[in-house]
Write an enzyme that holds these catalytic residues in place. Structure first.
Site, PDB file in Angstrom:
ATOM      1  N   LYS A   1      21.241  -4.592  -4.732  1.00  0.00           N
ATOM      2  CA  LYS A   1      20.739  -3.307  -5.250  1.00  0.00           C
ATOM      3  C   LYS A   1      20.111  -2.488  -4.114  1.00  0.00           C
ATOM      4  CE  LYS A   1      16.542  -5.738  -6.673  1.00  0.00           C
ATOM      5  NZ  LYS A   1      15.876  -6.425  -7.808  1.00  0.00           N
TER       6      LYS A   1
ATOM      7  N   TYR B   1      -3.246  13.120  15.212  1.00  0.00           N
ATOM      8  CA  TYR B   1      -3.933  13.950  14.210  1.00  0.00           C
ATOM      9  C   TYR B   1      -5.308  13.408  13.853  1.00  0.00           C
ATOM     10  CZ  TYR B   1       0.376  16.501  12.983  1.00  0.00           C
ATOM     11  OH  TYR B   1       1.484  17.285  12.994  1.00  0.00           O
TER      12      TYR B   1
HETATM   13  C1  LIG Z   1      15.562  -7.701  -7.452  1.00  0.00           C
HETATM   14  C2  LIG Z   1      15.908  -8.768  -8.404  1.00  0.00           C
HETATM   15  C3  LIG Z   1      16.339 -10.020  -7.940  1.00  0.00           C
HETATM   16  C4  LIG Z   1      16.283 -10.421  -6.479  1.00  0.00           C
HETATM   17  O1  LIG Z   1      14.935 -10.598  -6.131  1.00  0.00           O
HETATM   18  P1  LIG Z   1      14.457 -11.109  -4.674  1.00  0.00           P
HETATM   19  O2  LIG Z   1      13.003 -11.319  -4.826  1.00  0.00           O
HETATM   20  O3  LIG Z   1      14.776  -9.989  -3.752  1.00  0.00           O
HETATM   21  O4  LIG Z   1      15.211 -12.328  -4.360  1.00  0.00           O
HETATM   22  C5  LIG Z   1      16.787 -10.938  -8.875  1.00  0.00           C
HETATM   23  N1  LIG Z   1      16.770 -10.661 -10.203  1.00  0.00           N
HETATM   24  C6  LIG Z   1      16.331  -9.470 -10.684  1.00  0.00           C
HETATM   25  C7  LIG Z   1      16.328  -9.247 -12.144  1.00  0.00           C
HETATM   26  C8  LIG Z   1      15.871  -8.502  -9.811  1.00  0.00           C
HETATM   27  O5  LIG Z   1      15.409  -7.344 -10.288  1.00  0.00           O
END
Ligand SMILES: *Cc1c(COP(=O)(O)O)cnc(C)c1O
Length: 386
Positions: free
Chosen positions: A49, A267
């Site tokens: 993702k 800054y």
């Molecule tokens: C993002 C996600 C994962 C992967 O999680 P990690 O901590 O990056 O391994 C797995 N299952 C779901 C439902 C997620 O949202």
């Protein structure tokens, strides 16, 4: 071994890029194989993702596919459409499920919606009674209170024989909220609830664990594990990083300047130099995801007196001083021999010499956020497995 130093294209834009990213796909593939090994006899998916955690879904997706992954998780349908060209016969699960208007997208690209509410479930039932059989997955909430059917609704659904003929769930899943804290008794609570769900959906595969959950042991593995961050070389459990670094982010030194003792930096003049200093100005800032909270001073997170982030160059760790600005960051390189740092050199922001999660901690955040916030200016170079 991870090889960040071989440069197959020594004359490209990469050599002069203001900010650049090296993604080691060989290390990425090794990490997937390692998570597969740690998942024992069950199948291992790849979570890709958010553009594969910011590292590029096309290249990373291809590398996972070639390493043997055939189950992928994306957050939204559009990511699944992109991935489909790189993972032709893989099962692609869409974690946020399906919404009216997306039916064609799901059917044409053979995406599997992860249904996560009664509303989505009702919609999906109407879709399959109209269009016919198509696989789906079900997410069940076991304590996260983010997505998922309630435990009770899930058990009722498992026993409901009046479902439409085309309703064919292929996976039931849930998500741990405290997998990164192996000592938490809440992991076992979620496990026990999910064991009941898994048993109720007999004959359908089940999945509970993301990266952190895989390390909790075989009980947590079920039929399919879902690692994300660990594949990209990030920590899933604080302080524990048994896998290979995958990404190196670097910024170009565009000026090395001498500054007098007593002068101030950046800054707000929040940093005053206590000695005659040499400063390296690099072309990366918060617009590149090098967060303002990494500043050496002058931001709320530093009021406790903690130091900001460090960069790495020629064997030296160098601190950020003053505030990170939109496009530029200032490092104190007074202690680095002059011959070790010149205009045009690169300071490693994070990578094999400057762990991603150490930098994230300096900003009060996690590696996930640094990776997914990298911004659009990076010149990218991918190292392919041999
Ligand atoms: C993002 C996600 C994962 C992967 O999680 P990690 O901590 O990056 O391994 C797995 N299952 C779901 C439902 C997620 O949202």
């Amino acid at each position: 071994m991870t090889d960040f130093d071989s440069d197959p294209s020594p004359s490209g834009d990469f050599d002069v890029a203001p900010v650049r990213l090296t993604v080691d796909l060989a290390a990425l593939s090794d990490n997937w194989r390692e998570m597969q090994r740690r998942s024992g006899r069950v199948r291992t998916a790849a979570v890709v993702k958010a553009d594969a955690y910011g590292l590029g879904i096309e290249d990373c997706g291809t590398a996972f596919y070639e390493a043997g992954a055939r189950d992928f998780f994306v957050a939204v349908a559009q990511e699944g459409v992109t991935l489909r060209s790189y993972a032709p016969d893989a099962r692609i699960y869409v974690l946020s499920g399906i919404w009216p208007g997306q039916e064609q997208m799901f059917f044409e690209n053979d995406l599997v919606p992860v249904l996560a509410s009664e509303e989505q479930l009702a919609f999906w039932m109407s879709v399959v009674s109209e269009h016919g059989d198509h696989p789906c997955a079900l997410q069940v909430d076991t304590g996260f209170n983010r997505l998922g059917l309630s435990f009770e609704d899930a058990l009722a659904l498992a026993g409901d024989v009046s479902r439409p003929a085309g309703f064919s769930p292929v996976l039931v899943l849930s998500h741990l909220h405290s997998g990164d804290n192996p000592a938490s008794p809440l992991n076992r609570q979620q496990l026990e609830l999910f064991q009941q769900v898994s048993a109720a959906f007999e004959g359908i595969e089940s999945s509970l664990s993301a990266s952190a959950g895989i390390f909790l042991g075989p009980e947590y593995h079920f039929d399919l594990t879902r690692p994300g961050i660990a594949l990209y070389g990030g920590e899933s459990v604080g302080g524990m990083m048994p896998l290979k670094p995958v990404v190196k982010a670097e910024a170009r030194v565009i000026q090395v300047r001498d500054a007098a003792a007593g002068g101030t930096v950046s800054y707000g003049a929040t940093h005053q130099l206590s000695r005659e200093s040499r400063l390296a100005i690099v072309s990366a800032g918060y617009a590149d995801g090098y967060l303002r909270s990494l500043s050496g001073s002058g931001v709320p997170i530093r009021t406790g007196g903690s130091s900001g982030a460090f960069g790495f160059i020629a064997g030296h760790r160098v601190p950020v001083i003053g505030r990170v600005t939109m496009d530029l960051t200032i490092f104190d390189v007074t202690d680095v021999p002059a011959s070790d740092i010149r205009t045009g050199d690169y300071i490693e922001l994070f990578g094999p010499n400057m762990p991603l999660d150490d930098v994230a901690r300096a900003a009060g955040t996690i590696g996930y956020e640094l990776l997914t916030g990298l911004g659009l200016r990076y010149e990218r170079r991918y190292i392919y497995p041999e």
